[in-house]
Write a protein that holds these residues in place. Structure first.
Motif, PDB file in Angstrom:
ATOM      1  N   ILE A  76       0.853  -1.178   0.000  1.00  0.00           N
ATOM      2  CA  ILE A  76       0.000   0.000   0.000  1.00  0.00           C
ATOM      3  C   ILE A  76       0.896   1.237   0.000  1.00  0.00           C
ATOM      4  O   ILE A  76       2.081   1.167   0.339  1.00  0.00           O
ATOM      5  N   ARG A  77       0.321   2.365  -0.387  1.00  0.00           N
ATOM      6  CA  ARG A  77       1.054   3.629  -0.481  1.00  0.00           C
ATOM      7  C   ARG A  77       0.709   4.537   0.706  1.00  0.00           C
ATOM      8  O   ARG A  77      -0.346   4.377   1.313  1.00  0.00           O
ATOM      9  N   PRO A  78       1.558   5.508   0.999  1.00  0.00           N
ATOM     10  CA  PRO A  78       1.229   6.457   2.065  1.00  0.00           C
ATOM     11  C   PRO A  78      -0.127   7.108   1.822  1.00  0.00           C
ATOM     12  O   PRO A  78      -0.450   7.525   0.711  1.00  0.00           O
ATOM     13  N   GLY A  79      -0.934   7.130   2.877  1.00  0.00           N
ATOM     14  CA  GLY A  79      -2.278   7.687   2.813  1.00  0.00           C
ATOM     15  C   GLY A  79      -3.352   6.664   2.506  1.00  0.00           C
ATOM     16  O   GLY A  79      -4.526   6.919   2.710  1.00  0.00           O
ATOM     17  N   GLN A  80      -2.950   5.496   2.039  1.00  0.00           N
ATOM     18  CA  GLN A  80      -3.905   4.456   1.661  1.00  0.00           C
ATOM     19  C   GLN A  80      -4.310   3.636   2.884  1.00  0.00           C
ATOM     20  O   GLN A  80      -3.550   3.499   3.846  1.00  0.00           O
ATOM     21  N   ALA A  81      -5.514   3.045   2.822  1.00  0.00           N
ATOM     22  CA  ALA A  81      -6.023   2.182   3.885  1.00  0.00           C
ATOM     23  C   ALA A  81      -6.682   0.961   3.262  1.00  0.00           C
ATOM     24  O   ALA A  81      -7.317   1.067   2.210  1.00  0.00           O
ATOM     25  N   VAL A  82      -6.511  -0.188   3.913  1.00  0.00           N
ATOM     26  CA  VAL A  82      -7.181  -1.435   3.514  1.00  0.00           C
ATOM     27  C   VAL A  82      -7.749  -2.072   4.780  1.00  0.00           C
ATOM     28  O   VAL A  82      -7.308  -1.779   5.890  1.00  0.00           O
ATOM     29  N   LEU A  99      -1.095   3.232   5.930  1.00  0.00           N
ATOM     30  CA  LEU A  99       0.331   3.566   5.824  1.00  0.00           C
ATOM     31  C   LEU A  99       0.453   5.069   5.932  1.00  0.00           C
ATOM     32  O   LEU A  99       0.070   5.808   5.024  1.00  0.00           O
ATOM     33  N   GLY A 100       0.973   5.509   7.069  1.00  0.00           N
ATOM     34  CA  GLY A 100       1.205   6.928   7.259  1.00  0.00           C
ATOM     35  C   GLY A 100       2.478   7.371   6.558  1.00  0.00           C
ATOM     36  O   GLY A 100       3.318   6.554   6.191  1.00  0.00           O
ATOM     37  N   PRO A 101       2.627   8.676   6.380  1.00  0.00           N
ATOM     38  CA  PRO A 101       3.828   9.191   5.731  1.00  0.00           C
ATOM     39  C   PRO A 101       5.030   9.185   6.672  1.00  0.00           C
ATOM     40  O   PRO A 101       4.885   9.353   7.875  1.00  0.00           O
ATOM     41  N   VAL A 102       6.198   9.006   6.086  1.00  0.00           N
ATOM     42  CA  VAL A 102       7.440   9.237   6.817  1.00  0.00           C
ATOM     43  C   VAL A 102       7.623  10.753   6.801  1.00  0.00           C
ATOM     44  O   VAL A 102       7.669  11.379   5.727  1.00  0.00           O
ATOM     45  N   TYR A 103       7.706  11.349   7.986  1.00  0.00           N
ATOM     46  CA  TYR A 103       7.751  12.801   8.106  1.00  0.00           C
ATOM     47  C   TYR A 103       8.967  13.362   7.375  1.00  0.00           C
ATOM     48  O   TYR A 103      10.085  12.914   7.562  1.00  0.00           O
ATOM     49  N   GLY A 104       8.695  14.343   6.504  1.00  0.00           N
ATOM     50  CA  GLY A 104       9.764  14.997   5.772  1.00  0.00           C
ATOM     51  C   GLY A 104      10.256  14.228   4.551  1.00  0.00           C
ATOM     52  O   GLY A 104      11.076  14.733   3.791  1.00  0.00           O
ATOM     53  N   VAL A 105       9.770  13.007   4.356  1.00  0.00           N
ATOM     54  CA  VAL A 105      10.172  12.194   3.200  1.00  0.00           C
ATOM     55  C   VAL A 105       9.003  12.055   2.238  1.00  0.00           C
ATOM     56  O   VAL A 105       9.123  12.329   1.040  1.00  0.00           O
ATOM     57  N   ASP A 106       7.866  11.596   2.751  1.00  0.00           N
ATOM     58  CA  ASP A 106       6.664  11.456   1.934  1.00  0.00           C
ATOM     59  C   ASP A 106       5.940  12.796   1.941  1.00  0.00           C
ATOM     60  O   ASP A 106       5.441  13.237   2.976  1.00  0.00           O
ATOM     61  N   ILE A 107       5.915  13.436   0.787  1.00  0.00           N
ATOM     62  CA  ILE A 107       5.429  14.811   0.676  1.00  0.00           C
ATOM     63  C   ILE A 107       4.169  14.846  -0.186  1.00  0.00           C
ATOM     64  O   ILE A 107       4.122  14.154  -1.203  1.00  0.00           O
ATOM     65  N   PRO A 108       3.179  15.642   0.142  1.00  0.00           N
ATOM     66  CA  PRO A 108       3.030  16.488   1.323  1.00  0.00           C
ATOM     67  C   PRO A 108       2.587  15.650   2.534  1.00  0.00           C
ATOM     68  O   PRO A 108       1.523  15.024   2.500  1.00  0.00           O
ATOM     69  N   SER A 109       3.392  15.642   3.561  1.00  0.00           N
ATOM     70  CA  SER A 109       3.151  14.790   4.727  1.00  0.00           C
ATOM     71  C   SER A 109       1.803  15.045   5.378  1.00  0.00           C
ATOM     72  O   SER A 109       1.113  14.099   5.765  1.00  0.00           O
ATOM     73  N   ASP A 110       1.418  16.316   5.488  1.00  0.00           N
ATOM     74  CA  ASP A 110       0.143  16.616   6.157  1.00  0.00           C
ATOM     75  C   ASP A 110      -1.044  16.064   5.370  1.00  0.00           C
ATOM     76  O   ASP A 110      -1.972  15.499   5.951  1.00  0.00           O
ATOM     77  N   GLU A 111      -1.015  16.187   4.051  1.00  0.00           N
ATOM     78  CA  GLU A 111      -2.124  15.680   3.238  1.00  0.00           C
ATOM     79  C   GLU A 111      -2.167  14.153   3.249  1.00  0.00           C
ATOM     80  O   GLU A 111      -3.242  13.554   3.271  1.00  0.00           O
ATOM     81  N   LEU A 112      -1.010  13.522   3.251  1.00  0.00           N
ATOM     82  CA  LEU A 112      -0.968  12.056   3.291  1.00  0.00           C
ATOM     83  C   LEU A 112      -1.456  11.529   4.638  1.00  0.00           C
ATOM     84  O   LEU A 112      -2.168  10.523   4.693  1.00  0.00           O
ATOM     85  N   LEU A 113      -1.104  12.217   5.724  1.00  0.00           N
ATOM     86  CA  LEU A 113      -1.577  11.797   7.039  1.00  0.00           C
ATOM     87  C   LEU A 113      -3.091  11.981   7.140  1.00  0.00           C
ATOM     88  O   LEU A 113      -3.804  11.095   7.625  1.00  0.00           O
ATOM     89  N   ALA A 114      -3.584  13.103   6.667  1.00  0.00           N
ATOM     90  CA  ALA A 114      -5.036  13.330   6.672  1.00  0.00           C
ATOM     91  C   ALA A 114      -5.747  12.248   5.856  1.00  0.00           C
ATOM     92  O   ALA A 114      -6.808  11.754   6.259  1.00  0.00           O
ATOM     93  N   ALA A 115      -5.160  11.852   4.735  1.00  0.00           N
ATOM     94  CA  ALA A 115      -5.759  10.813   3.893  1.00  0.00           C
ATOM     95  C   ALA A 115      -5.868   9.492   4.650  1.00  0.00           C
ATOM     96  O   ALA A 115      -6.840   8.753   4.465  1.00  0.00           O
ATOM     97  N   CYS A 116      -4.893   9.176   5.493  1.00  0.00           N
ATOM     98  CA  CYS A 116      -4.963   7.950   6.303  1.00  0.00           C
ATOM     99  C   CYS A 116      -6.234   7.934   7.133  1.00  0.00           C
ATOM    100  O   CYS A 116      -6.983   6.952   7.116  1.00  0.00           O
ATOM    101  N   TYR A 117      -6.464   8.996   7.872  1.00  0.00           N
ATOM    102  CA  TYR A 117      -7.624   9.054   8.755  1.00  0.00           C
ATOM    103  C   TYR A 117      -8.926   9.073   7.951  1.00  0.00           C
ATOM    104  O   TYR A 117      -9.883   8.376   8.287  1.00  0.00           O
ATOM    105  N   ARG A 118      -8.961   9.848   6.888  1.00  0.00           N
ATOM    106  CA  ARG A 118     -10.157   9.935   6.044  1.00  0.00           C
ATOM    107  C   ARG A 118     -10.469   8.572   5.415  1.00  0.00           C
ATOM    108  O   ARG A 118     -11.614   8.112   5.447  1.00  0.00           O
ATOM    109  N   ASN A 119      -9.453   7.917   4.858  1.00  0.00           N
ATOM    110  CA  ASN A 119      -9.672   6.624   4.202  1.00  0.00           C
ATOM    111  C   ASN A 119     -10.062   5.537   5.194  1.00  0.00           C
ATOM    112  O   ASN A 119     -10.899   4.681   4.894  1.00  0.00           O
ATOM    113  N   ALA A 120      -9.479   5.561   6.390  1.00  0.00           N
ATOM    114  CA  ALA A 120      -9.860   4.587   7.422  1.00  0.00           C
ATOM    115  C   ALA A 120     -11.322   4.769   7.814  1.00  0.00           C
ATOM    116  O   ALA A 120     -12.078   3.798   7.930  1.00  0.00           O
TER     117      ALA A 120
END
Length: 186
Positions: free
Chosen positions: A62-68, A84-105
């Motif tokens: 799975i990719r950062p921000g994705q949920a199964v 899969l949450g983002p690795v801070y400072g590596v997976d960009i934009p980290s804030d949008e990817l983290l928000a996607a985790c919660y939204r998709n879950a």
């Protein structure tokens, strides 16, 4: 601490994410391969048993921000939602990817007709996301989704340490107050 806003109850507790028997689903802060590992993923896989890893195998990567979603196996819940949450400072934009985790879950929980979901603090362990910033993103995202909820009525954040618990409680209070809506604190 529990806060009720409309029909939604949100709370922050200190405990073990793999020991939430009153929740329909728990969320796994997963790795891309959905394999057992350390931290939250390791604790969930150990408690669920080897069947969880077998069920996860065909769903990876799975990719950062994705949920199964999978069954819960030996856990006391109906499902495990893997994000899969983002690795801070590596997976960009980290804030949008983290928000996607919660939204998709949350959307997966809704599609399954679940009433309650327990979350860990995604990406704040070895992925290095600052806890206070991650908590703000989590609660603002979940509160933004609440108007579309039909079945989910209870969200719990399960934190391992006292400092993380206090940061999450503060972030929850601030996010709820910013909605401008009436809420009750229990």
């Amino acid at each position: 601490m529990k806060i009720r806003i409309g029909e939604l109850t949100m709370e922050c507790v200190r405990g073990d994410i793999a020991a939430q028997p009153d929740m329909d689903a728990i969320v796994n802060a997963a790795n891309a391969a959905l394999l057992p590992g350390g931290g939250v993923a390791g604790a969930i896989h150990r408690a669920a048993g080897p069947g969880l890893a077998r069920e996860c195998r065909p769903l990876a990567p799975i990719r950062p921000g994705q949920a199964v979603i999978t069954g819960a196996h030996r856990l006391p819940n109906r499902h495990v939602i893997h994000c899969l949450g983002p690795v801070y400072g590596v997976d960009i934009p980290s804030d949008e990817l983290l928000a996607a985790c919660y939204r998709n879950a949350l959307r997966l929980a809704e599609r399954q007709g679940l009433g309650s979901v327990a979350f860990p603090s995604i990406s704040t362990g070895i992925f290095g996301y600052p806890v206070a910033e991650a908590a703000d993103i989590a609660f603002n995202t979940l509160l933004a989704e609440r108007t579309s909820l039909k079945t989910v009525r209870h969200l719990r954040f399960v934190l391992f340490g006292e400092a993380d618990l206090q940061l999450h409680r503060q972030a929850l209070r601030q996010a709820v107050a910013q909605t401008g809506e009436h809420y009750e604190v229990e």
